[in-house]
Design a protein around this motif. Structure first.
Motif, PDB file in Angstrom:
ATOM      1  N   PHE A 100       0.877  -1.546   0.059  1.00 18.29           N
ATOM      2  CA  PHE A 100      -0.481   0.492  -0.424  1.00 18.29           C
ATOM      3  C   PHE A 100       0.802   1.255   0.258  1.00 18.29           C
ATOM      4  N   TYR A 101       2.146   1.115   0.741  1.00 17.67           N
ATOM      5  CA  TYR A 101       2.881   2.648   0.934  1.00 17.67           C
ATOM      6  C   TYR A 101       3.491   2.630  -0.265  1.00 17.67           C
ATOM      7  N   LEU A 102       3.925   1.535  -1.066  1.00 14.78           N
ATOM      8  CA  LEU A 102       4.235   1.688  -1.889  1.00 14.78           C
ATOM      9  C   LEU A 102       3.761   1.890  -3.482  1.00 14.78           C
ATOM     10  N   ASN A 103       2.647   2.069  -3.015  1.00 14.18           N
ATOM     11  CA  ASN A 103       1.430   1.880  -4.330  1.00 14.18           C
ATOM     12  C   ASN A 103       1.432   3.759  -4.154  1.00 14.18           C
ATOM     13  N   GLU A 104       1.394   4.300  -3.414  1.00 14.42           N
ATOM     14  CA  GLU A 104       1.357   5.630  -2.686  1.00 14.42           C
ATOM     15  C   GLU A 104       2.222   6.410  -3.410  1.00 14.42           C
ATOM     16  N   TYR A 105       3.436   6.161  -2.968  1.00 16.09           N
ATOM     17  CA  TYR A 105       4.544   7.103  -4.072  1.00 16.09           C
ATOM     18  C   TYR A 105       4.835   5.926  -5.613  1.00 16.09           C
ATOM     19  N   GLY A 106       4.094   5.148  -5.738  1.00 17.20           N
ATOM     20  CA  GLY A 106       4.214   4.936  -6.893  1.00 17.20           C
ATOM     21  C   GLY A 106       3.174   5.949  -7.604  1.00 17.20           C
ATOM     22  N   SER A 107       2.163   6.257  -7.522  1.00 16.52           N
ATOM     23  CA  SER A 107       0.618   7.586  -7.441  1.00 16.52           C
ATOM     24  C   SER A 107       1.917   8.367  -7.604  1.00 16.52           C
ATOM     25  N   ALA A 108       2.849   9.014  -6.668  1.00 17.04           N
ATOM     26  CA  ALA A 108       3.021  10.232  -6.911  1.00 17.04           C
ATOM     27  C   ALA A 108       4.608  10.672  -7.625  1.00 17.04           C
ATOM     28  N   PHE A 109       5.238   9.151  -7.898  1.00 20.06           N
ATOM     29  CA  PHE A 109       5.765   9.139  -9.516  1.00 20.06           C
ATOM     30  C   PHE A 109       5.221   9.106 -10.827  1.00 20.06           C
ATOM     31  N   ALA A 110       3.832   8.544 -10.775  1.00 17.18           N
ATOM     32  CA  ALA A 110       3.462   9.154 -11.708  1.00 17.18           C
ATOM     33  C   ALA A 110       3.091  10.076 -12.431  1.00 17.18           C
ATOM     34  N   ALA A 111       2.514  11.120 -10.854  1.00 15.07           N
ATOM     35  CA  ALA A 111       1.921  12.384 -11.493  1.00 15.07           C
ATOM     36  C   ALA A 111       2.592  13.519 -11.564  1.00 15.07           C
ATOM     37  N   SER A 112       4.417  12.970 -10.829  1.00 10.89           N
ATOM     38  CA  SER A 112       4.756  13.799 -11.295  1.00 10.89           C
ATOM     39  C   SER A 112       5.558  14.054 -12.287  1.00 10.89           C
ATOM     40  N   ALA A 113       5.515  12.450 -12.990  1.00  9.53           N
ATOM     41  CA  ALA A 113       5.472  12.602 -14.723  1.00  9.53           C
ATOM     42  C   ALA A 113       5.247  13.083 -15.359  1.00  9.53           C
ATOM     43  N   ILE A 114       3.213  12.988 -15.392  1.00 10.98           N
ATOM     44  CA  ILE A 114       2.136  13.373 -15.583  1.00 10.98           C
ATOM     45  C   ILE A 114       2.500  14.351 -15.874  1.00 10.98           C
ATOM     46  N   MET A 115       2.787  15.807 -14.805  1.00  9.97           N
ATOM     47  CA  MET A 115       3.306  17.341 -14.453  1.00  9.97           C
ATOM     48  C   MET A 115       3.484  17.659 -15.510  1.00  9.97           C
ATOM     49  N   ALA A 116       5.296  16.718 -15.074  1.00 11.34           N
ATOM     50  CA  ALA A 116       6.471  17.483 -15.825  1.00 11.34           C
ATOM     51  C   ALA A 116       6.255  17.424 -17.272  1.00 11.34           C
ATOM     52  N   THR A 117       4.985  16.463 -18.310  1.00 11.56           N
ATOM     53  CA  THR A 117       5.226  15.847 -19.255  1.00 11.56           C
ATOM     54  C   THR A 117       3.909  17.601 -20.290  1.00 11.56           C
ATOM     55  N   LEU A 118       3.257  17.717 -18.851  1.00  6.41           N
ATOM     56  CA  LEU A 118       1.663  18.385 -19.259  1.00  6.41           C
ATOM     57  C   LEU A 118       2.045  20.012 -19.625  1.00  6.41           C
ATOM     58  N   PHE A 119       3.203  20.513 -17.806  1.00  7.60           N
ATOM     59  CA  PHE A 119       3.279  21.631 -18.158  1.00  7.60           C
ATOM     60  C   PHE A 119       5.194  22.340 -17.660  1.00  7.60           C
ATOM     61  N   LEU A 120       5.758  21.151 -18.231  1.00  9.23           N
ATOM     62  CA  LEU A 120       7.302  21.043 -17.929  1.00  9.23           C
ATOM     63  C   LEU A 120       8.052  20.860 -19.202  1.00  9.23           C
TER      64      LEU A 120
END
Length: 226
Positions: free
Chosen positions: A102-122
């Motif tokens: 469960f804890y790993l899933n939380e950090y994996g989701s945060a990492f995926a959200a960071s990748a999406i933000m880097a693609t969309l906005f940076l």
């Protein structure tokens, strides 16, 4: 529900309501980028960013950052596994490596959200001198560091504060951002770079103005506690 634990059930319901509520602002923040580029393709979005969209869509970036933090159950909105509580919500019955997943899933989701933000906005992998994958990694880890920083800095909020913030603050701002973007595209079809100054100013004005209308008092609108 299957664990026959009322605390697990309440924690799961709390998490579901939070995730559903913050899906809407996330979608609205992405719509602004899609309207500017005219495409849902990640590659087309990156190629269109001669200027990073964080400058052309600053309000969308802020909305996505906050909503992604809430959707991924990151502090200050980690209302399921709140350390100050005696139980941990839907995963109360799990321990050891099962809880670790469960804890790993939380950090994996945060990492995926960071990748999406880097693609969309940076600008994704765009950048001078360094190889594209290096630039992409730098941007992703910088955004992931923001999630870690928020978790270590901001105090936890209550569930009623989270719901009020999502529906009465982020949702109206997301709608306003979509309408402003549509109006700018109608007036300036080529969406010139100098709009970044206008959009950044509008983002500041809207956030400050809407916060004043929201009338935060400890994170809750006046009268909401009744």
């Amino acid at each position: 529900w299957s664990s026959n634990n009322k605390y697990s059930l309440l924690g799961a319901m709390r998490e579901i309501s939070q995730m559903v509520s913050y899906e809407v602002p996330i979608v609205l923040s992405i719509i602004g980028v899609v309207m500017v580029t005219g495409s849902l393709s990640m590659q087309r979005i990156v190629e269109a960013q001669t200027v990073p969209f964080i400058l052309l869509q600053p309000l969308g970036f802020i909305i996505y950052l906050i909503a992604a933090s809430a959707q991924n159950n990151r502090s200050p909105m980690d209302l399921v596994e709140a350390e100050c509580e005696l139980v941990a919500g839907f995963h109360t019955e799990y321990s050891g490596m099962k809880f670790g997943l469960f804890y790993l899933n939380e950090y994996g989701s945060a990492f995926a959200a960071s990748a999406i933000m880097a693609t969309l906005f940076l600008g994704g992998w765009n950048g001078p001198l360094l190889p594209p994958y290096v630039w992409f990694a730098i941007k992703v880890f910088a955004l992931f560091g923001m999630f870690v920083w928020m978790r270590a800095t901001l105090p936890r909020v209550r569930i009623d504060q989270v719901m009020h913030f999502g529906w009465k603050f982020l949702l109206p701002l997301g709608l306003v951002n979509v309408f402003i973007t549509a109006a700018e595209i109608a007036v300036w079809p080529d969406y010139p770079w100098y709009l970044l100054f206008l959009n950044m100013a509008l983002a500041v004005v809207l956030i400050v103005g809407w916060a004043g209308m929201f009338r935060l008092r400890g994170g809750v609108p006046v009268g909401a506690e009744r």
